[in-house]
Design a protein around this motif. Sequence first.
Motif, PDB file in Angstrom:
ATOM      1  N   ALA A   1       0.811  -1.229   0.000  1.00  0.00           N
ATOM      2  CA  ALA A   1       0.000   0.000   0.000  1.00  0.00           C
ATOM      3  C   ALA A   1       0.840   1.273   0.000  1.00  0.00           C
ATOM      4  N   ASP A   2       2.062   1.178   0.532  1.00  0.00           N
ATOM      5  CA  ASP A   2       2.878   2.387   0.609  1.00  0.00           C
ATOM      6  C   ASP A   2       3.614   2.669  -0.696  1.00  0.00           C
ATOM      7  N   ILE A   3       3.452   1.803  -1.682  1.00  0.00           N
ATOM      8  CA  ILE A   3       4.124   1.999  -2.972  1.00  0.00           C
ATOM      9  C   ILE A   3       3.134   2.656  -3.926  1.00  0.00           C
ATOM     10  N   THR A   4       3.583   3.730  -4.573  1.00  0.00           N
ATOM     11  CA  THR A   4       2.752   4.402  -5.574  1.00  0.00           C
ATOM     12  C   THR A   4       3.003   3.746  -6.922  1.00  0.00           C
ATOM     13  N   VAL A   5       1.949   3.278  -7.539  1.00  0.00           N
ATOM     14  CA  VAL A   5       2.093   2.607  -8.836  1.00  0.00           C
ATOM     15  C   VAL A   5       1.878   3.629  -9.956  1.00  0.00           C
ATOM     16  N   LEU A   6       2.822   3.677 -10.856  1.00  0.00           N
ATOM     17  CA  LEU A   6       2.717   4.578 -12.011  1.00  0.00           C
ATOM     18  C   LEU A   6       2.832   3.738 -13.272  1.00  0.00           C
ATOM     19  N   GLN A   7       1.988   4.036 -14.242  1.00  0.00           N
ATOM     20  CA  GLN A   7       2.066   3.281 -15.490  1.00  0.00           C
ATOM     21  C   GLN A   7       2.552   4.179 -16.604  1.00  0.00           C
ATOM     22  N   ARG A   8       3.498   3.655 -17.382  1.00  0.00           N
ATOM     23  CA  ARG A   8       3.968   4.417 -18.545  1.00  0.00           C
ATOM     24  C   ARG A   8       2.914   4.344 -19.643  1.00  0.00           C
TER      25      ARG A   8
END
Lengths: 340, 380
Positions: free
Chosen positions: B83-90
């Motif tokens: 939960a503490d990781i921010t997921v970013l998609q290219r």
Amino acid sequence: MKNQRDRTARCIAALLLLLLALAVLALLNVGLGSVNISIGEIAKVLLHGGGSETGSQILWRIRLPRMIACLLLGGALALSGFLLQTFFNNPIAGPFVLGISSGAKLGVALVMVFLLGRYQSIGSVTLIITAFVGAMISMGFVLAVAHRVSSASILIVAGVMIGYICSAITDFIVTFADDASIVNLHNWSRGSFSGISWDNVRVIAVMTIATALLTFLLAKPIGAYQLGEAYAQNMGVNIKAFRVTLVLLSSVLSACVTAFAGPISFVGIAVPHLVKTLLGTSRPLVVIPACFLGGAIFCLGCDLIARTVFAPTELSISSVTALFGAPVVISLMLRRRARE
Amino acid sequence: MRRLAAALLAACLALAVCACAGGPAASAGLGNGWEPEGETPLQYATQFTVEHYQGGCRLLTLADGSRFFVVPEGEAVPEGIAADITVLQRPIGDVYLAGTAVMCLFDALDSLEAITLSGTKADGWYIENARAAMERGDILYAGKYSEPDYELILQKGCRLAVESTMILHTPDVKEKLLELGVPVLVDLSSQESHPLGRTEWIKFYGALLGREDEAAAFFNRQKQYLDETAASGDTGKTVAFFYISPAGYAVARRSGDYLTKMIELAGGRYIFTDLGDPETATSTVALEMERFYATAKDADVIIYNSTITGSQGMQSLEELLAKSELLRDFKAVQTGNVWCTNQNLYQEMTQLGTVIADLHTVLTEEDPDPSSLAFLYRLE
């Protein structure tokens, strides 16, 4: 009898006018911003929970909490100013004459320079609490003086001196600050309602409404005090306790404003006079609620200008309040001099 | 009074708790059992790591504990990410860039199109492509870092806010952005102690934007400048780097600061030793004129920090001497070795190898060709 009826009618009309102005400005603050949202969409979002996701976020998370905080804090400032002007019997006494904002700024400077200066990150709650504690410590010194002296003028001098001491210590701390801290401390001291959250609004609401209600309950002793200390004492008012209470209430109100929005100038000085002129009376029973409304209106109007005129650049709220408030103070001083 | 004192004490305790609670706790792994397949090699940077995972995914971890998991375009986002990781998609896009030092990295990676909003106005940029993009309207001004236009940020569908460490002083802004669903990445390149550590952040943004090869190549070129410069050794020359504040005192760089290290890498010696507290983040030190005079007057070379002066920069030696007549006694003034920084020095983090090369040229050549210097010019 007829005069009494006329005065009452005027007060009622003035209060209604203030309520109307408040409603209009509240709506304008919700309706206007750097993003254009139509009235229809605003109605959909606020009344039916519909509308676009972006519009809903902007209204519920940005404009509404900001508008409510501005309303409450503006009212708090005006009320704080009224209390101090009554207490000191001085028309230019303001909420920060007792060194409140200087104490708050000192607290914020300490955190920015010594805590952030060592790479530690902090939450906004830390800055808010620090500012509030700094303000209250300043107030504590003033209260300590209030206990020992009976002269109001000595008290005001003590407040001003404490303000100078806090400012001097802040300047000393800034000597060891990096450019980032200096810039950010300067930004903080310009005052802003930006970034207010619903959590902030809850705390602001509890503090300001509770303190405002307490102030309203003191309307009668304040009214007696306005007729002179001797008269108030004869009417059963405990002067020492009354003075401490006035200073405490005023300080809590102005400390709350400073903690959440930074120092905001002129609202506390100008609004009580504008309100008394409108009402045509100084009766606290009417002036207290009217001051709160007047301060709310003044701040809402100034904040609307500050965030929309040069959007996306936001003006400092103190710049706008000073622009509108300073002419009021100047005219008051000229009128007082002419009367003397 | 006692009750008041007790209330104040309680508030102070609350303050201490809030302060200690600041900062995210580091957690190990992605949380879904994936193991890293490798890591981006770093030579100088210490404030971030880039771990490689299956499917071309990258985990960017910053020294403040924040983590960003970057998923390539077209790939499914893995389940079970902590939960503490921010997921970013290219492709990474719709970025609000409030950290001025980062723009050059995006520019060097030819990724300005990823930026939609800027925290600096067009005329505040010395990076030509950035200024042009703002003037075309491809990038809009969204308010400065301390007072962003939240409405515009939401309207533009901002997917990532890249901030500088200045935002640490305005925590309410970061909290507001997070509340509005905008992930915040605090660029920590300013906390790198080695100059090329800052430039190596191009690998961080390369991993973020999917331009890792370009980032590595760019960094290697800058490192080459450094290697070539270092090969010539110590010139034995001392350098004073400072500016005179409007209040009349001198402001120099803290000893050990990245700029002073660049002077040393260029073969020079920073004239002020043991200046400032190395434990703090303070990069500059205000000096009373006595100490400044006593130390700096013997410096072989003066480099005046003209980034503070204004958009035009210092134009002549007389303009500098007008700030303080004491400077006339300085050895560097008398020998004509007074140089000035260009306005773009702090916005060109990708070119620090070039800056070091410029410094080396100034230290070793009597009369260098002005066109060969990108960041310094002589004051005459």
